[in-house]
Design a protein around this motif. Structure first.
Motif, mmCIF file in Angstrom:
data_model
loop_
_atom_site.group_PDB
_atom_site.id
_atom_site.type_symbol
_atom_site.label_atom_id
_atom_site.label_comp_id
_atom_site.label_asym_id
_atom_site.label_seq_id
_atom_site.Cartn_x
_atom_site.Cartn_y
_atom_site.Cartn_z
ATOM 1 N N VAL A 50 0.427 -1.175 -0.062
ATOM 2 C CA VAL A 50 -0.235 -0.370 0.167
ATOM 3 C C VAL A 50 0.673 1.029 -0.176
ATOM 4 O O VAL A 50 1.093 2.489 -0.746
ATOM 5 C CB VAL A 50 -1.185 0.130 1.299
ATOM 6 N N ALA A 61 1.191 3.667 -2.659
ATOM 7 C CA ALA A 61 0.746 5.456 -2.353
ATOM 8 C C ALA A 61 1.813 6.012 -2.972
ATOM 9 O O ALA A 61 1.826 7.431 -4.074
ATOM 10 C CB ALA A 61 0.281 5.810 -1.072
ATOM 11 N N ALA A 118 -3.701 1.382 -3.949
ATOM 12 C CA ALA A 118 -3.318 1.247 -2.271
ATOM 13 C C ALA A 118 -4.684 1.682 -1.699
ATOM 14 O O ALA A 118 -4.121 1.144 -0.635
ATOM 15 C CB ALA A 118 -2.302 2.898 -2.576
ATOM 16 N N VAL A 119 -5.141 1.888 -2.330
ATOM 17 C CA VAL A 119 -6.402 2.306 -1.902
ATOM 18 C C VAL A 119 -6.951 0.727 -1.547
ATOM 19 O O VAL A 119 -7.643 0.665 -0.726
ATOM 20 C CB VAL A 119 -7.396 3.024 -2.693
ATOM 21 N N GLU A 120 -7.546 0.577 -2.946
ATOM 22 C CA GLU A 120 -8.386 -0.755 -2.553
ATOM 23 C C GLU A 120 -6.908 -1.686 -1.633
ATOM 24 O O GLU A 120 -7.784 -2.422 -0.607
ATOM 25 C CB GLU A 120 -7.989 -1.840 -3.654
ATOM 26 N N ALA A 142 -5.657 -1.141 1.370
ATOM 27 C CA ALA A 142 -6.045 -0.190 2.557
ATOM 28 C C ALA A 142 -6.874 -1.169 2.810
ATOM 29 O O ALA A 142 -7.021 -0.779 4.492
ATOM 30 C CB ALA A 142 -5.887 1.011 2.340
ATOM 31 N N GLU A 143 -8.136 -1.282 2.299
ATOM 32 C CA GLU A 143 -8.872 -2.084 2.598
ATOM 33 C C GLU A 143 -9.060 -3.044 3.140
ATOM 34 O O GLU A 143 -9.774 -3.370 4.410
ATOM 35 C CB GLU A 143 -10.394 -2.055 1.716
ATOM 36 N N ALA A 195 -2.455 5.334 2.009
ATOM 37 C CA ALA A 195 -3.382 5.438 1.878
ATOM 38 C C ALA A 195 -4.574 6.725 0.992
ATOM 39 O O ALA A 195 -4.987 6.970 0.299
ATOM 40 C CB ALA A 195 -4.815 3.851 1.543
ATOM 41 N N ALA A 229 -2.790 8.653 -1.425
ATOM 42 C CA ALA A 229 -3.031 7.892 -2.688
ATOM 43 C C ALA A 229 -4.660 8.313 -2.777
ATOM 44 O O ALA A 229 -4.934 8.737 -4.468
ATOM 45 C CB ALA A 229 -2.786 6.700 -2.578
ATOM 46 N N GLN A 230 -5.458 8.362 -2.483
ATOM 47 C CA GLN A 230 -6.820 9.000 -2.234
ATOM 48 C C GLN A 230 -6.778 10.601 -2.962
ATOM 49 O O GLN A 230 -6.830 10.705 -4.053
ATOM 50 C CB GLN A 230 -7.382 8.827 -0.833
#
Lengths: 140, 1106
Positions: free
Chosen positions: B1053, B1057, B1079-1081, B1083-1084, B1095, B1098-1099
């Motif tokens: 992640v 990012a 990265a966001v996926e 981090a989930e 993340a 990255a958002q």
């Protein structure tokens, strides 16, 4: 081998839901005496025989609270094969934290009993393999 | 003339007894002059003659007490001489006459052998085989042998003249000399030597020309300072596959009488005190006008001559430079009676070596007559000079004094010497340097003592001697006002090291560990010099003993009493230091004898008290010089070594200290025993028994070392044991598995996997599924460590499948634990929970607190990962509590995990530091080095985060030092990452890059994916700061590959990012979005604070323009 025209997808779903509801006797009832539940792909083991399968299901479900399938999609691939793409969610015992995993199950039916379940985490690869197997008539 | 053998009367002038054929005349062993039968002393030089004639054909037996009680490996020089050239007289003369003439020749040859301290081994027809160095060694046996060979040729030349004239016999001789190791002992009832060196000597003799002496390479090398050689083409000798280098001995070298040149290659190191003492004695002599005798005593090579040289160099700087006259005594008496005095007179009167006796006498008179006349008158002067002139040949000096006047003649001679020395000292102070007086003839020793009593002039007598002198003349060291003794001890360690370094530099050689070389030399400059020379010439690390040193020490050993020698040989098997109690059963002598013999060896300086005392009050003893021990050991035949080592091992095992701690020593003794048993071809059953013991204790030694985290040692022991396993497959497999365990500890993942995989098939055949499962677990864990998740899972899977339906076992618990940990790593949280749950339940069923602790540890990490910090802490603390109930090493692990959680999940750096500190203290207490390395680095990292740079540096360096010291190279990557961060912080970008690269490489080699990813991300930061965006992205992509391969979700992640931000900076919005999405996926699936923060960044990329 040709499986009688029954709704294997539904039978599969029912068994998995029974397990999910901790009715392990019912869940295991549809398994053949020498059935195999193979979770080797994930590294958990290969469980041979109805009792072993039941034991595994008890262990797995027993590891979580408020568990359940939030998504469940079954496909009859023919030749006795059902492919299940499901998301299982739950919390570890004693915790409010939430966990979820997407799983693929390739379920093989013989004479009205589940003879084998193959669990995998890579759903796309598992589906492809299952389709290929089914189209070959189930030859292993 | 009466025959000494049969008492028959013979006519005057007869050479052989007419009754029994025995020679009627003998040769003086010192000067070669013929002596009539029955003479007790040589009429020419006064040397004592044997009490009875020794018939040439009788091989002399060694003297009583010679060291031939047991077989020995010895370095010897073998001489073969072949007599020929008398066939023609056999037709003309009666065969009894021919026999007598041949015997006369052989007797003459034997005399040369004996003259130089050799031993006639046997006569084979008209062939003489002689040995120098067995049963008694001299430090210069090769020189002695070649001198004897040249002497033989000279003697044959003389005999040819005489016998040719009288009998028409012209004997000829070919001689071969060779040096090498042999086995000496009784063979076929007679003492002799066997070995290749003997064969080569015989072949050299066969190849030698008539009148010539051929020597082998080793002989030439060891006598090159004394003998002139001519190189010849290498010889093709029978029985030798390769041509053998050979040299023709031409003549004695110019320096042959001067002994070995004192080396000036290195500066004089140390010895300031001793030099001051010599100068002080001379000062006093000059000041007071009296004489003084100072004897400097020390072992061979300790630097006596070097000190004399330095003293001599200092004389020129004195206000009134003294006259220094020196004379050296020879080891084999070629200097004859009063040899040193002759040298002194030669120097004082400018007499050269080539002057004939009349010239020498003339020069003597020319120099001394005026001096003495001035003091005593011309007549008295002439009377004084007469006995001195006799030293240079009888000439017209008149006949020797009759026996009844010998005592007064001697007093007259001594008085003359005194008068001459005093006369010389009247001109300026005199220093008489008597070198090597332990070899001096009795007359010279008497003369020195006489002079010390009666000289009334400024004369300093400086004598150099070895300890042997005090055995010959115990009263020598008695101190009087005008007599003193100084003992020259070996150099202290620091001085010895400086000397070795200086010698290495001078020789242009290199040694990895000069201090060790210095220690091995025992502070003896000659030994150090010989070792350095050997390194310079032949390479190596100085373990091999130079022949010159070997010869010196062998001679020293041979000078001991038989019981002392035997005890030294026994002690040599025990090592350099040993307990007296250990020696007792080996020695096989009574306690009283043992005490007496040990006391003698202590007195002689062979042994010294060792450090410390053992239980039961047994003394520790040590060889004063490790090389003495080595030589004594080398002299033991291999069969004896094999059996002695086994006896020592048995003794240690039976003794009070024969526990686990002694296993390494026992293993070492058995291993040596096995090796020597094979070399000595001991009976197969005996070898097998030794092998089994060696295997058993080798493995035990490995176990003991492993339990102390002495990993390289453990691996060494296991390796040695594995080599001994032979057909014992069970042992081989067991040891292979243990070697794999240690290899992994050392960060050598591939060899570990290889070792374990090799065991799978065998254990499968043994029908022990739990064992097979355990191997799968280890292999799986190693693959996981390497980042090969798929293969790790496969092995865990196989292990679990094998035993999950059997009785619960610790292996199954660990399989689930390892699997759970793997799932935690890759973010498969459900599987991690399931596996941890299984592990915990099984551990509880087994009542295994340690396993339960680990399971709680896993749970703690899972809960941390899925965001339940309270449960994480609860489980990790429970893990610590359970570990504390069971096992210290487990407690270290649990504390480490708790600290990690506090640091990374809760952001509680103080708490983390406290836990790491606690773990470190415990790890240090139990010697858990791998944990110490990790904890030092972790504490350093924490300090870095807090901006405590010095502490961070300390942590990094301490971790690195430990890893390097213990050979845990894999773990060095931790320190390198931290070092890289520190350099990055300091702006040293290039250094930081280098450290991160090194860390990544090490981590990859060791299969430590998490650290490799961290290092690569550090590398990306350094490159970013250096302004190299493309290289930074390359590092991030490498990091990402590592993360994806190993399933390191939180790190991936972060990498994604950072990649997103990097792409965005470089204007590739699409690539930035893709990375940000990943990265966001990712981090989930994790609840790692750092990953969540990454993340969020990255958002921002996703929300940005484009």
């Amino acid at each position: 081998m040709t499986e009688p025209q029954t709704d294997l997808v539904e039978l599969t779903r029912r068994s998995m839901m029974d397990a999910n509801d901790s009715d392990f006797a019912a869940a295991a009832a549809v398994f053949a005496d020498d059935a195999v539940f193979d979770v080797s792909d994930a590294g958990i083991g290969r469980f041979e025989g109805r009792d072993a399968v039941r034991g595994y299901l008890e262990d797995w479900i027993g590891s979580f609270e408020r568990q359940g399938f939030t998504s469940w999609e079954g496909t009859d691939l023919g030749a006795g094969y059902v492919f299940v793409d499901a998301v299982f969610e739950g919390s570890p015992a004693g915790s409010d934290a939430h966990v979820r995993e997407r799983w693929a199950f390739r379920v093989r039916w013989d004479h009205g009993r589940i003879s084998e379940v193959l669990a995998a985490q890579d759903v796309v690869a598992a589906l492809e393999a299952a389709r290929s197997l089914a189209s070959a008539g189930g030859a292993r | 003339m009466t025959c000494a053998s049969c008492q028959a009367a013979n006519p005057d002038g007869a050479s052989f007894c007419m009754s029994c054929g025995s020679p009627l005349q003998r040769l003086c062993p010192s000067c070669g002059t013929e002596a009539p039968a029955g003479a007790k002393f040589c009429g020419n030089c006064g040397t004592a003659l044997a009490s009875a004639d020794t018939p040439a054909a009788a091989v002399p037996e060694p003297a009583s007490g010679a060291p031939e009680e047991a077989e020995q490996r010895r370095m010897v020089t073998v001489l073969f001489a072949d007599l020929s050239g008398y066939t023609s007289i056999s037709e003309r003369l009666d065969h009894e006459t021919v026999k007598a003439l041949v015997e006369r020749c052989l007797t003459r040859l034997a005399a040369e052998v004996e003259r130089y301290g050799g031993r006639v081994d046997k006569f084979i027809g008209d062939n003489v085989m002689a040995v120098f160095g067995a049963p008694v060694a001299h430090e210069d046996d090769p020189v002695r042998a070649v001198r004897a060979a040249l002497g033989m040729q000279a003697a044959m030349s003389a005999l040819r003249e005489e016998l040719g004239a009288r009998f028409g016999m012209e004997p000829e001789l070919r001689v071969g000399v060779n040096t090498g190791e042999v086995l000496a002992g009784r063979i076929g009832g007679a003492y002799t030597v066997v070995g290749d060196a003997v064969n080569v000597a015989a072949r050299l003799q066969a190849a030698a020309p008539v009148g010539g002496v051929l020597v082998g390479e080793r002989t030439r090398r060891l006598s090159a300072a004394d003998i002139v050689y001519r190189a010849i083409e290498p010889l093709t000798l029978k029985g030798k596959s390769e041509p053998v280098p050979a040299w023709a001995a031409v003549e004695l070298g110019a320096d042959a009488h001067a002994g070995h040149e004192t080396s000036r290659a290195a500066p004089l190191i140390g010895r300031a005190e001793e030099l001051a003492r010599l100068d002080g004695a001379l000062d006093r002599v000059c000041r007071e006008g009296g004489s003084h005798l100072l004897t400097l005593i020390g072992q061979a090579g300790v630097g006596k001559s070097r000190l004399l040289l330095e003293f001599e160099l200092g004389l020129d700087g004195r206000e009134s430079a003294p006259l220094l006259l020196s004379g050296r005594c020879s080891a084999f008496g070629q200097s004859g009676s009063y040899g040193p005095l002759i040298e002194m007179l030669q120097a004082a009167c400018a007499i050269s070596e080539i002057d004939d006796s009349s010239t020498a006498r003339a020069k003597l008179a020319e120099r001394l007559q005026p001096l003495l006349s001035e003091r005593e008158g011309a007549v008295e002067a002439e009377r004084r000079i007469a006995p001195l002139a006799r030293l240079f040949g009888a000439g017209d000096a008149g006949p020797a004094a009759p026996a009844e006047d010998q005592q007064s003649a001697r007093e007259g001679f001594f008085g003359a010497v005194r008068a001459v020395v005093e006369a010389l000292a009247n001109e300026r102070p005199v220093v008489l340097a008597w070198e090597d007086i332990h070899w001096a003839d009795e007359g010279s020793l008497d003369l020195i003592e006489y002079l010390s009593r009666w000289l009334r002039a400024p004369v300093m007598q400086l004598c150099l001697a070895r300890d042997d002198l005090l055995e010959r003349r115990p009263e020598w060291s008695v101190v009087r006002r005008t007599v003193s003794t100084a003992f020259l001890e070996p150099l202290p360690a620091d001085d010895a090291r400086r000397l070795v370094e200086s010698l290495l530099a001078a020789a242009g050689a290199q040694a990895e560990r000069p201090a060790e070389l210095a220690e091995r030399s025992g502070g003896n400059p000659l030994f150090a010099e010989a070792m350095v020379q050997r390194i310079a010439e032949e390479g190596g690390a100085g373990e091999e003993l130079p022949d010159t040193v070997q010869g010196l020490l062998a001679a020293r050993l041979d000078s001991l009493e038989p019981a002392e020698r035997q005890l030294v040989a026994d002690a040599a098997v025990l090592g350099r230091t040993f307990s007296e109690a250990a020696l007792e059963p080996l020695a096989g002598m009574s306690r009283a004898d043992l005490d007496r013999t040990v006391a003698a060896l202590l007195e002689r300086g062979i042994l010294v008290p060792g450090e410390g005392a053992e239980e039961g009050g047994s003394r520790r003893l040590a060889f004063k010089h490790v090389l003495i021990r080595d030589v004594a050991y080398e002299m033991l035949p291999r069969a004896a070594r094999a059996r002695r080592h086994a006896e020592v091992a048995t003794f240690i095992l039976d003794g009070p200290g024969g526990g686990e701690a002694a296993s390494a020593v026992v293993a070492e003794h058995y291993a040596r025993s096995v090796a020597y048993a094979a070399e000595a071809h001991l009976p197969a059953s005996e070898q097998e028994s030794l092998r089994q013991s060696a295997l058993r204790y080798g493995e035990a030694a490995g176990d003991a070392a492993a339990s102390l985290y002495s990993n390289p040692e453990a691996l060494g022991h296991y390796g040695a044991a594995a080599a001994l396993a032979g057909t014992d497959e069970a042992a081989a497999q067991r040891i292979a598995e243990k070697s794999g365990d240690i290899a992994l500890r050392l960060g050598r993942v591939e060899p570990a996997i290889e070792a374990w995989e090799s065991c799978l098939e065998y254990q499968g055949r043994q029908g022990d599924p739990v064992h097979v499962a355990e191997l799968h677990r280890k292999i799986g864990a190693a693959f996981a460590h390497k980042g090969e998740r798929k293969r790790a899972i496969e092995h865990h899977q196989q292990g679990i499948n094998l035993i999950k339906d059997r009785e619960p076992s610790l292996t199954l618990v660990r399989l689930y634990e390892d699997a759970a940990w793997l799932y935690v790593q890759v973010g498969d949280n459900m599987l991690a929970i399931y596996a941890a749950e299984k592990a915990l339940r099984l551990a509880e069923a087994l009542g295994e607190a340690r396993a339960a602790s680990r399971a709680h540890g896993i749970f703690g990490r899972v809960f941390a990962r899925i965001g339940d910090a309270a449960k994480a802490r609860e489980n990790l603390e429970r893990a610590v509590a359970l570990a504390q109930e069971s096992d210290a090493a487990e407690t270290v692990l649990a504390l480490q995990a708790l600290g990690h959680n506090l640091e990374h999940t809760e952001g509680d750096r103080d708490g983390a530091r406290a836990r790491y500190g606690e773990a470190l203290e415990l790890a240090e207490r139990i010697g858990d080095v791998p944990a110490q390395i990790e904890l030092r680095a972790a504490l350093g990292q924490l300090a870095f985060e807090r901006g405590e740079w010095e502490e961070a540096r300390t942590g990094a360096e301490a971790s690195a030092e430990l890893a390097e010291r213990e050979g845990l190279v894999g773990k060095l990557c931790l320190a390198n990452v931290l070092r890289g961060r520190l350099r990055l912080h300091e702006g040293e970008l290039a250094t930081a890059c280098g450290l991160f690269e090194a860390a990544a490489e090490l981590a990859e080699q060791a299969g430590w994916s998490e650290v490799a990813a961290s290092a690569l991300m550090g590398l990306a930061s350094a490159r970013e700061q250096a302004g190299d965006g493309a290289a930074a992205r390359a590092a991030l992509l490498d990091a990402l590959r590592v993360c994806e391969r190993a399933g390191l979700l939180p790190q991936s992640v972060q990498a994604n990012a950072r990649l997103a931000a990097a792409w965005l900076r470089d204007g590739d919005t699409e690539a930035a979005r893709e990375a940000a999405t990943r990265a966001v996926e990712g981090a989930e699936r994790v609840h790692d604070p750092a990953a969540v923060a990454a993340a969020a960044e990255a958002q921002a990329v996703l929300a940005g323009p484009g």
